[in-house]
Design a protein around this motif. Structure first.
Motif, PDB file in Angstrom:
ATOM      1  N   ASP A 183       8.431  84.221  -4.801  1.00 55.66           N
ATOM      2  CA  ASP A 183       7.921  84.695  -3.520  1.00 55.66           C
ATOM      3  C   ASP A 183       7.878  86.223  -3.445  1.00 55.66           C
ATOM      4  OD1 ASP A 183       6.820  84.205  -1.111  1.00 55.66           O
ATOM      5  OD2 ASP A 183       8.623  83.439  -0.136  1.00 55.66           O
ATOM      6  N   VAL A 184       8.859  86.876  -4.084  1.00 54.73           N
ATOM      7  CA  VAL A 184       8.920  88.341  -4.051  1.00 54.73           C
ATOM      8  C   VAL A 184       7.693  88.936  -4.753  1.00 54.73           C
ATOM      9  CG1 VAL A 184      10.238  90.361  -4.817  1.00 54.73           C
ATOM     10  CG2 VAL A 184      11.441  88.339  -3.921  1.00 54.73           C
ATOM     11  N   THR A 226       4.467  88.351  -2.848  1.00 54.27           N
ATOM     12  CA  THR A 226       4.311  89.355  -1.798  1.00 54.27           C
ATOM     13  C   THR A 226       3.878  90.693  -2.367  1.00 54.27           C
ATOM     14  OG1 THR A 226       6.079  88.269  -0.580  1.00 54.27           O
ATOM     15  CG2 THR A 226       5.517  90.508   0.093  1.00 54.27           C
ATOM     16  N   GLY A 247      13.251  95.531  -6.758  1.00 55.38           N
ATOM     17  CA  GLY A 247      14.668  95.430  -6.381  1.00 55.38           C
ATOM     18  C   GLY A 247      15.080  96.579  -5.477  1.00 55.38           C
ATOM     19  N   VAL A 289      13.315  95.981  -1.804  1.00 54.34           N
ATOM     20  CA  VAL A 289      13.905  94.958  -0.925  1.00 54.34           C
ATOM     21  C   VAL A 289      15.282  95.393  -0.420  1.00 54.34           C
ATOM     22  CG1 VAL A 289      12.580  93.041  -1.907  1.00 54.34           C
ATOM     23  CG2 VAL A 289      14.856  93.553  -2.813  1.00 54.34           C
ATOM     24  N   ASN A 290      15.920  96.371  -1.097  1.00 53.72           N
ATOM     25  CA  ASN A 290      17.204  96.892  -0.629  1.00 53.72           C
ATOM     26  C   ASN A 290      17.044  98.138   0.247  1.00 53.72           C
ATOM     27  OD1 ASN A 290      19.373  95.211  -1.676  1.00 53.72           O
ATOM     28  ND2 ASN A 290      18.670  95.806  -3.714  1.00 53.72           N
ATOM     29  N   HIS A 336       6.554  93.652   2.041  1.00 53.77           N
ATOM     30  CA  HIS A 336       7.829  92.922   2.119  1.00 53.77           C
ATOM     31  C   HIS A 336       8.269  92.747   3.570  1.00 53.77           C
ATOM     32  CE1 HIS A 336       8.526  92.534  -2.121  1.00 53.77           C
ATOM     33  NE2 HIS A 336       8.445  93.825  -2.329  1.00 53.77           N
ATOM     34  N   ARG A 340       6.177  90.018   5.140  1.00 56.34           N
ATOM     35  CA  ARG A 340       6.500  88.670   4.653  1.00 56.34           C
ATOM     36  C   ARG A 340       7.843  88.172   5.188  1.00 56.34           C
ATOM     37  NH1 ARG A 340       7.866  84.511   4.219  1.00 56.34           N
ATOM     38  NH2 ARG A 340       8.130  83.102   2.436  1.00 56.34           N
ATOM     39  N   THR A 341       8.836  89.065   5.261  1.00 54.73           N
ATOM     40  CA  THR A 341      10.192  88.621   5.600  1.00 54.73           C
ATOM     41  C   THR A 341      10.517  88.784   7.074  1.00 54.73           C
ATOM     42  OG1 THR A 341      11.123  90.805   5.157  1.00 54.73           O
ATOM     43  CG2 THR A 341      11.037  89.252   3.312  1.00 54.73           C
ATOM     44  N   GLU A 346      11.582  91.444   8.243  1.00 56.13           N
ATOM     45  CA  GLU A 346      12.648  92.458   8.283  1.00 56.13           C
ATOM     46  C   GLU A 346      11.974  93.828   8.395  1.00 56.13           C
ATOM     47  OE1 GLU A 346      16.674  92.767   8.310  1.00 56.13           O
ATOM     48  OE2 GLU A 346      15.800  90.915   7.561  1.00 56.13           O
ATOM     49  N   LEU A 355      11.368  97.239   7.567  1.00 60.12           N
ATOM     50  CA  LEU A 355      11.741  98.224   6.548  1.00 60.12           C
ATOM     51  C   LEU A 355      11.164  99.578   6.958  1.00 60.12           C
ATOM     52  CD1 LEU A 355      11.103  96.019   3.379  1.00 60.12           C
ATOM     53  CD2 LEU A 355      13.237  96.359   4.634  1.00 60.12           C
ATOM     54  N   ILE A 367      16.856  89.948   2.003  1.00 59.43           N
ATOM     55  CA  ILE A 367      15.906  89.859   3.120  1.00 59.43           C
ATOM     56  C   ILE A 367      15.012  88.633   2.974  1.00 59.43           C
ATOM     57  CG2 ILE A 367      15.923  92.351   3.611  1.00 59.43           C
ATOM     58  CD1 ILE A 367      13.180  92.562   2.296  1.00 59.43           C
ATOM     59  N   TYR A 368      14.889  88.134   1.732  1.00 57.99           N
ATOM     60  CA  TYR A 368      14.074  86.925   1.530  1.00 57.99           C
ATOM     61  C   TYR A 368      14.834  85.645   1.863  1.00 57.99           C
ATOM     62  CZ  TYR A 368       9.847  88.989  -0.247  1.00 57.99           C
ATOM     63  OH  TYR A 368       8.662  89.663  -0.326  1.00 57.99           O
ATOM     64  N   ALA A 400      14.126  84.609   5.163  1.00 61.37           N
ATOM     65  CA  ALA A 400      12.718  84.625   5.568  1.00 61.37           C
ATOM     66  C   ALA A 400      12.200  83.203   5.722  1.00 61.37           C
ATOM     67  CB  ALA A 400      11.885  85.375   4.530  1.00 61.37           C
ATOM     68  N   PHE A 460      10.829  80.502   2.786  1.00 65.34           N
ATOM     69  CA  PHE A 460      11.249  80.944   1.457  1.00 65.34           C
ATOM     70  C   PHE A 460      12.017  79.835   0.753  1.00 65.34           C
ATOM     71  CE2 PHE A 460      14.566  82.987  -1.207  1.00 65.34           C
ATOM     72  CZ  PHE A 460      13.714  83.421  -2.212  1.00 65.34           C
TER      73      PHE A 460
END
Lengths: 668, 668
Positions: A85-86, A89, A235, A238-239, A406, A409-410, A412, A414, B31-32, B35, B38
């Motif tokens: 999924d990551v 996206t 990586g 997403v952080n 991201h 999609r999530t 969240e 950012l 964060i995924y 989601a 997911f």
């Protein structure tokens, strides 16, 4: 043309033999490649042996100091395994592919752009040879009939490969922008020039995209697909929230990662320059997109000169370079912004530090179709080798692409939220809904209607405000309703112009990403520092700077007599305490042989313990490139080694202050 | 029971919160995980944040110095991607699996041994609670009727979980040797004790093997299967010949690799202790199997005391330890040989160096069924944590297993050949064949016949020699022939006893393999160094030794007044030149808050720049564990920092020679 460090012609045969002999690197699983019945694909996989491993570790260490520590970057170590999924996206599942052609008969897979490049280059090469011979023939006035006849025949043979001037020019132009073609265009070129698989001369099928990510399955359920990351960047993205928090909510900042990445290359060749598993070092510099992406330390590097090959030049079919300072380049918009320019300069300085030949560096801008799907602009740091210019560092402006996708999609956020110094006053159309009436009127569709209203743009709101004024009602599109529209009157809705005050500014940072292929830099550096003693190709030298040399010092006892061992052991212990990596060669080979081995390993200094050392505690110190030696007390020599390795003194400084030693010749 | 560094009870809640707050590590792709929609499996995947990254890098650096540099090992960096054939040969495709049970209803996958362990431990725990209450009830003489009634009911409730003494004992014994059961035995235990999935109480299907390697496909052809390595070892074995050559044909020697490995754990729990992607550091020490695997530096470590839990003790259902010196252990055959003992001691010293609590270390020997398929003997270096004893290092004797199988598969001789000091004379039966007669007689089968003759063992040759003597002919089995046998008479073949002289000795080395899970050591170390200020659980401290601490020094300007910045910048530059990693905290938080943050990050030293610093160029130096401070000139403080970080001085030494500073309190 590629040259050695001493300026001679670069011959890859003895160079490759040296790297192999000294186990800098070696094809992985080599004993299997020749094993009977072995069907595995091990192309593009290489292992680093002891000196290669040490050189790689030193390059990484220098990189970490130059980027992470000097610029207070936040280092992360993220996993290679990544759920599907990551990468869906990020766009990699759909777009991270190369164009691949299949040989119509033998089933070989070929990378389309490389196929075209190889074939056109071969034709041009044949053409140049043909022109050379033709030119020679014109000038020739030989009166040796046999020779003349022979030449005539040869010229006839190569006539077939001589290209029309126009065709040769077209080939040159295609090659200059080979990275800019998409699959259809590549297919058209293959057809137009009847390009075939050079291995067997079969026709190839039209290019199809081949995704470069290695696929696997995570966990015992086969439904959970994962990929090996093709870059470390995701990586870090997403952080982002955690990093911003760790940085106490302060912008700009950068994160960095050093680690393996994987790309399932279609047909890897050219040794360790195109591999399926490789070490990367990547920086993600997060910056406020407003205000032109300024960089606060820009003036530190403003005056540094770079060699640039920009996009426009290449699209015009040329490879002519521009030399200018970073400051000039940014101010004249050759480089888009200060932050991009800052990192190009820092990359340039890193190259200098590790010993890359400054005459073999250029920065080349990507053309539009060449850029990765996420990039808004990109410059490659390229190094010149016997394989041509090699992309070793990519410096891309990824804009807000990754954080945005991201985030979307999530769910969240950012983003960066920061208090505005001056509250922002925004004049805007606002919608007031009487929800007590909305609910009873639309019942189960009330929510959809409300969402449709909230989604109206400022332009739409302005228009509807007028309609509402004029007609007393409006009808707006709501996809969920049976009629497809909702009728709203003044009692239900009002649209008014008001001033809103915003105290917090919220934005998605842009990302500037310098991304280093450590293995490519490793290889190019080795070509740049290679040469051989004058007139003796068998005596190769790797002039790797002390900073990154695999081992700094070789200790050589002149004899295997029992008195030597304790001296060597003591020296070794003292160097260890000083943090100087070293090796001991107490083999029975001659001193000259041992120094030669050492030169091939790129060890900058050699200490010899001889019979005088046993008496007066002096030792000699030899420098690899000049082969000159000094003789002094153990203390003085070790102090000199420390300052040479730390870079506080040069060999010429040491030669001036300590007595030169002319005792024994290397050839003894 | 797990304890903090200061001896208090270990509470995992504030500890975990600290690690999370300071971003030592974090679940990957978090964060995924939350989601919507997911479906990826991200369990067992973790990212290291800035302090975790730095701690990990320092552990690796210390490991490299302790093992690779101190022992002159040959470091290799091999690929993770490995073609299938290599792991078929090594046995991993067939045997590298765990036993897995599927929940009969919800489809959950569970690791069989962990399932049994969890359920039996829970029952024993219930049993212990039941016994505790029962005991309390016996003693109880309360005359409060309500309380008595309540207790009676509670006791009745837990009566059902109270186990028979015999059953409880059986559970204990099963748990002591849980690692020793195979799939059938695990299935029998599940049946016998009606073990179900604790999550839902469904029955589970019988255990099946699940291979732990991640599978992928290398190259564009889908037929070329590859795996991600589950250990770094195979890359070292397949390069054995090149390593031996690099080592100038000298034995013994060791290679070493530091890199990621991958195991597709069935159901990873317990945080970063059981993960699917992890950093390993492995040594392969190649040794001559003759002469009891002596080690030339054994006497250096002979006297070191180790805590041992041997195989026999565990098979008897006990976990009682033995404390003895390595020398005693080897001489009494508790540890099989000197080389194995040598490495156990070196592992012990490594643990000491990085700050592991010596009271929480033991070495446990594997039981027969527990060992990996390649191991002849194995000892685990285990560290005690709140999760129990954790295997952090495996030290296995892989004998000649790996080199032999790769050699057999590839036809490449992975052996050592060395001249014998004394030529070896071997009395043996040799076969002489008259090939001029063999060819015409057997025609196209002649080669098969010859091979069958050459393959005869010494015993067979002796017997055939007699038969030939007695009968004048023999008949031997040759599978290729129509009759299945070949008749050979004296004219064709002679079998005679002769003496052969062997000048070269050829042998396959044995391998002793210390293999380190860096992530597990990382976690256990953090538990060992964790404590909090007396009476204040919110003020956690990580007493990481300076050698491996993520950052060595925090620079704290007391004020944000403009005069401070240049001082801080200069200090920072000087520390950088000295190679001391450091950070600056110039936030507006109070000095106490900033030091607390620092304590949580495990930074051993803090330098404060205060108003006096601006006047007299003195600064204060604070030590994390004692919170004591000294005040001295910048030069004296920096010199002290260097010697503290290098380990040449202790804090107590510095406190004695430089004036203590009692100026400002931490709580201000």
């Amino acid at each position: 043309m590629a040259t050695t460090r001493s300026g001679g012609a670069f011959d890859r045969v003895p160079f490759d033999a040296l790297l192999k002999r000294r186990l800098f690197f070696t094809p992985s699983f080599e004993i299997y490649r020749t094993a009977s019945g072995f069907a595995g694909d091990t192309k593009g996989l290489f292992d680093y042996g002891p000196p290669g491993c040490a050189l790689q570790a030193n390059l990484v260490d220098t990189w970490r100091k130059h980027f992470v520590l000097e610029e207070n970057m936040l280092e992360l170590d993220c996993t290679v395994l990544t759920p599907e999924d990551v990468f869906k996206t990020s766009g990699h599942v759909d777009k991270f592919s190369d164009w691949m052609c299949k040989d119509s008969k033998n089933g070989d897979y070929l990378r389309a752009d490389h196929l075209i490049e190889n074939v056109l280059e071969a034709r041009l090469k044949g053409d140049k040879a043909a022109r050379g011979i033709a030119a020679a023939e014109e000038k020739d006035t030989s009166n040796d009939p046999a020779a003349a006849k022979k030449k005539k025949r040869a010229v006839k043979d190569i006539k077939s490969v001589k290209l029309d001037d126009a065709v040769a020019k077209e080939f040159e132009e295609i090659l200059a922008r080979i990275d800019n073609y998409d699959g259809l265009e590549l297919g058209a070129l293959i057809k137009k020039f009847d390009i075939r698989n050079p291995d067997g001369n079969n026709e190839v099928l039209p290019p199809v995209p081949f995704n470069l990510m290695f696929k696997t399955s995570i966990g015992p359920s086969s439904g959970s697909i994962g990929y090996l990351r093709p870059e470390t960047a995701q990586g870090q993205f997403v952080n982002f929230k955690k990093l911003l928090d760790f940085n106490q909510n302060t912008m700009p900042f950068a994160s960095a990662s050093i680690g393996k990445s994987y790309r399932n290359e279609i047909s890897p060749r050219t040794g360790i320059l195109r591999v399926r598993e490789f070490l990367m070092a990547e920086v993600e510099h997060f910056v406020d997109p407003e205000g032109g992406k300024k960089h606060e330390r820009f003036e530190d590097i403003d005056k540094i000169e770079l060699v640039l090959l920009d996009r426009h030049t290449q699209l015009a079919g040329s490879t002519e370079i521009k030399v200018m300072t970073v400051g000039e380049a940014v101010r004249s918009h050759v480089i888009d912004n200060e932050t991009l320019g800052y990192f190009l300069a820092r990359i340039h300085l890193f190259f200098q530090k590790i010993g890359v030949d400054p005459k073999k560096v250029r920065f080349r801008q990507h053309m539009a179709n060449e850029m990765a799907h996420y990039a808004a602009d990109c410059w490659d740091g390229e190094l010149l080798t016997s394989y041509g210019w090699i992309e070793c560092v990519g410096c891309a402006d990824r804009s807000a692409y990754d954080l945005s996708v991201h985030s979307k999609r999530t769910g969240e956020a950012l983003v960066v939220r920061e208090p505005r110094e001056q509250p922002l006053k925004i004049e805007e159309w606002q919608v007031d809904i009487d929800k007590k009436k909305l609910g009873p009127k639309f019942r189960k569709n009330a929510k959809a209607v409300e969402e449709a209203i909230e989604a109206l743009s400022q332009e739409q709101r302005e228009r509807f405000a007028q309609t509402l004024d004029n007609d007393g009602a409006i009808s707006i599109d709501v996809s969920g309703l049976p009629e497809g529209q909702a009728e709203l009157d003044k009692a239900l809705i009002q649209i008014v112009r008001r001033t809103r005050v915003e105290n917090i500014r919220e934005y998605t940072p842009n990302v500037i990403e310098p991304s280093f292929g450590i293995g490519r830099i490793f290889y190019c550096l080795l070509e740049h520092v290679y040469w051989h003693r004058p007139g003796d190709v068998a005596r190769g030298v790797l002039s790797i700077p002390p900073l990154v040399a695999p081992s700094k010092v070789l200790i050589v006892p002149l004899s295997r007599a029992p008195g030597f061992a304790p001296h060597v052991k003591k020296l070794s212990a003292r160097l260890r305490t000083l943090g100087i990596s070293h090796t001991v060669d107490d083999s029975s080979a001659s001193i000259g042989k041992r120094y030669s081995r050492n030169d091939e390993l790129g060890t900058p200094f050699g200490i010899t313990v001889d019979f005088d050392s046993l008496k007066d505690d002096t030792i000699t110190l030899r420098e690899r490139d000049t082969t000159k030696q000094i003789r002094a007390s153990v203390n003085d020599v070790l102090a000199a080694v420390v300052s040479l390795v730390n870079g506080t003194e040069l060999w010429t400084d040491v030669l001036e202050r300590l007595p030169e030693f002319l005792g024994q010749s290397e050839d003894e």
